[in-house]
Design an enzyme around this catalytic site. Structure first.
Site, short mmCIF file in Angstrom:
data_model
loop_
_atom_site.label_atom_id
_atom_site.label_comp_id
_atom_site.label_asym_id
_atom_site.label_seq_id
_atom_site.Cartn_x
_atom_site.Cartn_y
_atom_site.Cartn_z
N ARG A 179 0.83 -1.22 0.00
CA ARG A 179 0.00 0.00 0.00
C ARG A 179 0.87 1.26 0.00
O ARG A 179 0.49 2.28 0.57
CB ARG A 179 -0.96 0.04 1.19
N GLU A 302 -5.53 -11.90 8.33
CA GLU A 302 -5.21 -12.02 6.91
C GLU A 302 -4.10 -13.05 6.66
O GLU A 302 -3.12 -12.78 5.98
CB GLU A 302 -4.83 -10.66 6.33
N ARG A 347 -18.10 -8.64 10.07
CA ARG A 347 -16.67 -8.37 10.27
C ARG A 347 -16.43 -7.19 11.22
O ARG A 347 -15.47 -7.18 11.99
CB ARG A 347 -16.03 -8.08 8.90
N ASP A 376 -11.65 -0.95 7.85
CA ASP A 376 -10.29 -0.86 7.33
C ASP A 376 -10.01 0.48 6.66
O ASP A 376 -9.99 0.55 5.43
CB ASP A 376 -10.07 -2.00 6.31
N GLU A 398 -4.49 3.54 15.69
CA GLU A 398 -3.75 3.39 14.43
C GLU A 398 -4.54 4.05 13.30
O GLU A 398 -5.71 3.72 13.08
CB GLU A 398 -3.54 1.90 14.10
N GLU A 404 -4.59 4.32 1.09
CA GLU A 404 -5.01 3.13 0.36
C GLU A 404 -6.42 3.28 -0.22
O GLU A 404 -6.66 2.91 -1.37
CB GLU A 404 -4.97 1.93 1.33
N HIS A 532 -16.37 0.37 1.87
CA HIS A 532 -15.70 -0.72 1.17
C HIS A 532 -16.35 -1.04 -0.18
O HIS A 532 -16.65 -2.20 -0.49
CB HIS A 532 -15.64 -1.98 2.04
C1 GCV Z 1 -0.57 -4.91 5.73
C2 GCV Z 1 -5.65 -3.84 4.78
C3 GCV Z 1 -4.67 -3.70 3.67
C4 GCV Z 1 -3.54 -4.68 3.79
C5 GCV Z 1 -2.88 -4.51 5.16
C6 GCV Z 1 -3.94 -4.73 6.22
C7 GCV Z 1 -3.42 -4.54 7.64
O1 GCV Z 1 -6.35 -5.02 4.66
O2 GCV Z 1 -5.34 -3.85 2.44
O3 GCV Z 1 -2.63 -4.41 2.75
O4 GCV Z 1 -1.83 -5.41 5.33
O5 GCV Z 1 -4.99 -3.80 6.03
O6 GCV Z 1 -3.69 -3.48 8.19
O7 GCV Z 1 -2.78 -5.42 8.17
#
Ligand code: GCV
Length: 706
Positions: A179, A302, A347, A376, A398, A404, A532
């Protein structure tokens, strides 16, 4: 000799004007206009510093560079005289000690700027309890001059509200950045430790100038190799370069490291060998880097490994690492961005469900690092329900500085407005005024530690952030982490003055434009609580129709829930009941008819003909929001075009081109989304909304090609 010097000075002044490519960031220090120079010159005649340290040297060098540049004449070290700038701490400077300044209460990092008399001379003091405070004070003094604020009668004390003010770089060891939209990583691991890139110092200066005091250097989706001795040696060299600027380094650690690096059979936090491995690893890091900050950990998120793989809780996972760091004073930033590939629960509810029962179970040197919203980093999200809900846990906020989901580096969107929105959000956890800012600065629950983290937007692009205006997001993040009470407008004005010009007409035209830019992107991407709606993978353009991805919550249709009746995610008690994760007054508000319309479709599924506050139907209102986003971009293009000639042609042209792209994209978002939603709403576009130039099929195809 004098003639020779004059000739050299003349030659230097005849150099062609330096091209403005953004490299100097807000530390530009170009000569001020003559009247401002005349005012400041008598107040900055020499820099007087007693004591010696790398940090004091950095402060002296910054004042020297800054004052000499702004005043267009050398300002070097000297003795106390009228107009001297005297810097230091009581312990290293007898001059400062003799003044008996009120420094208690400023802590380790705060500073005092004061105009006073010393040995019969009128001087300016930059004093602090530690050298890093002196450096912060020096930047603050320069900022006052850069923004043309009066410095003749200074009496200004400042200390950071948050203890940890950190950037997370999502940089991979191969130089790519997850990103990242500003080129490659500036951490050239291949050349470290032998070659230390001079740009690290520029980056450190920029960070220190806004009070950022730590960086984690690698992607949270971590490469275990970062913990190897090979990379630790490299990191130690980087840490040496950053240390004078008060910046500690952190590593994003992979939970399975004891297996992958340590060759153990398990990474189970309850296993004695695993515990010993983390201790050994920590010891080995601190041998190289005595002020190492600690670890950021993305676990069970993830696809990343985590304690759940061993039937252990998030607290068990965080604590085993925290125990290894504790003897050295290190900290774990344990991310709350957790949702399961198996759990069908909304989610938006999953992190709260997993973490809330663990309140009070995390060690003191753990922060649960929580994204501003529960999904997100969307253009707009209600604040994460965990804020205010975990009184016995250190929560770090955070935010994502890299954009992004907000047009990356081609859209002009000023993020401090978004950061402020979440900081000012009232969780109502302990009645009115329980803002997220008070949760994260620790004051709401009496925590003695606090943290705010931003996902970095910098890379090796010449202008650092891929776009001139994205520098303001980095700048603004630091300023707000130091003082969450600053306004987004003040920060915009400061940054404009330091980065372009203090011309009141320019600043007054651009500051409101920056402030409105955030609402505009919400309008043309995801108005009224939609979220989203991004096409797969790149998260740049629209894809509200996407429904074919493996996991339901990866698909935009999961979030928009558009159907013949209406649109929006029912998170009220009749739906997923995510509203109940908020304090009762908010839960009631979000489930009922008085919900703020900006969050409407986040929490409720609403009929197309639902009457909005304006008296219009939801469908008409939605369409007009999309149009208004496009209108803002067009108006901004005209504002910007009219400023040609007022700033340097390089940056003017670059920004003009980006604004043209932003207009194209805003139209694309508006048309693609409205055409898609229209297939359900089956209503005409209201007057004032332009008809799409292309068909839905064309937009669907374009998203695939992107
Ligand atoms: C580093 C989102 C982003 C991911 C990122 C994730 C996170 O899903 O698309 O690229 O991964 O957040 O914060 O861990």
């Amino acid at each position: 000799m004098l003639r020779f010097l004059t000739a050299v000075l003349l030659l230097l002044s005849m150099r062609p004007a330096q091209a403005e490519d953004g490299y100097d960031l807000w530390l530009r220090y170009r000569p001020m206009e003559a009247a401002a120079q005349a005012q400041v010159r008598p107040l900055a005649t020499a820099i007087v510093a007693q004591g010696a340290s790398a940090t004091l040297d950095a402060a002296k060098a910054e004042l020297n560079q800054g004052l000499s540049g702004l005043l267009n004449q050398p300002v070097g070290s000297g003795a106390v005289r009228d107009g001297a700038v005297v810097i230091g701490t009581p312990s290293s400077s007898p001059l400062i000690a003799g003044l008996k300044l009120p420094l208690t209460g400023l802590g380790k990092e705060g500073y005092l700027l004061r105009s006073t008399s010393l040995n019969g001379h009128a001087v300016t003091i930059i004093a602090a309890n530690s050298d890093i405070g002196v450096l912060y004070g020096s930047f603050a003094f320069l900022r006052l001059i850069q923004t043309r604020r009066p410095i003749a009668r200074l009496d200004l004390a400042s200390a950071p509200r948050l203890k940890f003010r950190l950037l997370n770089h999502w940089d991979n060891l191969d130089g790519t950045i997850e990103r990242g939209y500003a080129g490659h990583s500036i951490f050239d691991w291949q050349k470290l430790p032998d070659y230390v890139d001079p740009r690290f110092r520029v980056m450190a200066r920029a960070n220190a100038s806004v009070g950022i005091n730590g960086i984690s250097v690698n992607n949270v989706s971590a490469d275990v190799w970062m913990l190897s001795s090979l990379y630790l040696d490299k990191l130690a060299a980087l840490a040496d370069a950053l240390r004078p600027y008060g910046i500690r380094v952190y590593i994003a650690a992979k939970f399975s490291a004891p297996v992958e690096l340590g060759k153990l059979k398990t990474a189970d936090p309850a296993d004695a060998q695993v515990q010993a491995w983390w201790k050994k690893e920590a010891d080995s890091i601190y041998r190289r880097i005595p002020d190492f900050g600690g670890f950021v950990v993305k676990a069970n998120s993830e696809g990343q490994p985590g304690p759940r793989d061993y039937d252990r809780s998030q607290a068990d996972g965080a604590n085993v690492i925290a125990d290894a760091l504790a003897p050295h004073g290190g900290t774990v930033f344990w991310r709350a961005f957790v949702y399961s590939e198996k759990d069908p629960t909304d989610r938006a509810k999953q992190a709260y469900n997993e973490f809330k029962p663990l309140d009070g179970k995390f060690r003191d040197n753990v922060f649960v690092q929580t994204k501003n919203g529960a999904i997100d980093f969307q253009p707009r999200e209600p604040a994460h329900p965990m804020f205010g809900a975990m009184p016995k846990t250190n929560l770090a906020l955070e935010v994502q500085i890299t954009k992004e989901y907000l047009g990356q580096t081609t859209h002009l969107v000023y993020l401090p407005v978004l950061f402020k929105e979440v900081l000012d959000w009232d969780t109502m956890a302990k009645g009115k005024g329980s803002t997220v800012a008070k949760v994260v600065d620790g004051s709401l629950e009496g925590h003695d530690t606090s943290a705010m983290v931003g996902v970095s937007n910098i890379g090796d692009d010449r202008n650092w952030t891929g776009a001139q205006f994205s520098q303001a997001d980095w700048y603004g993040f630091g300023r707000l982490a130091w003082n969450p009470d600053l306004s987004a407008e003040q920060i915009a004005r400061e940054w404009l003055g330091m980065s372009f010009t203090n011309d009141p007409a320019f600043v007054s035209a651009l500051a409101p434009m920056m402030i409105k830019s955030r609402e505009a992107v919400v309008d043309y991407m995801t108005p009224l609580g939609l979220h989203h709606q991004f096409a797969t993978g790149h998260h740049y353009g629209p894809g509200p129709w996407v429904s074919d991805l493996a996991r339901p919550e990866w698909n935009p249709v999961y979030y928009n829930r558009a159907d013949a009746k209406g649109v929006g995610f029912d998170r009220t008690p009749t739906g997923s009941d995510a509203t109940s994760q908020y304090a009762p007054p908010l839960a009631k508000l979000f489930s009922g008819p008085d919900i703020p319309e900006r969050d409407l479709l986040w929490f409720q599924h609403v009929a197309w003909d639902h009457k909005m506050k304006s008296g219009r139907t939801l469908w008409d209102e939605l369409a007009l929001h999309y149009q208004s986003g496009v209108d803002w971009v067009r108006a901004t293009r005209s504002t910007w075009a009219a400023l040609a000639g007022q700033i340097d042609p390089e940056r003017h042209a670059a920004i003009s081109k980006k604004l043209a792209i932003q207009e194209r994209d805003a139209v694309w978002w508006r048309d693609a989304c409205l055409l898609y939603f229209q297939t359900f709403a089956k209503r005409p576009l209201p007057s004032g909304v332009e008809s799409p130039a292309k068909t839905l099929a064309v937009y669907k195809e374009r998203a695939l090609e992107w």
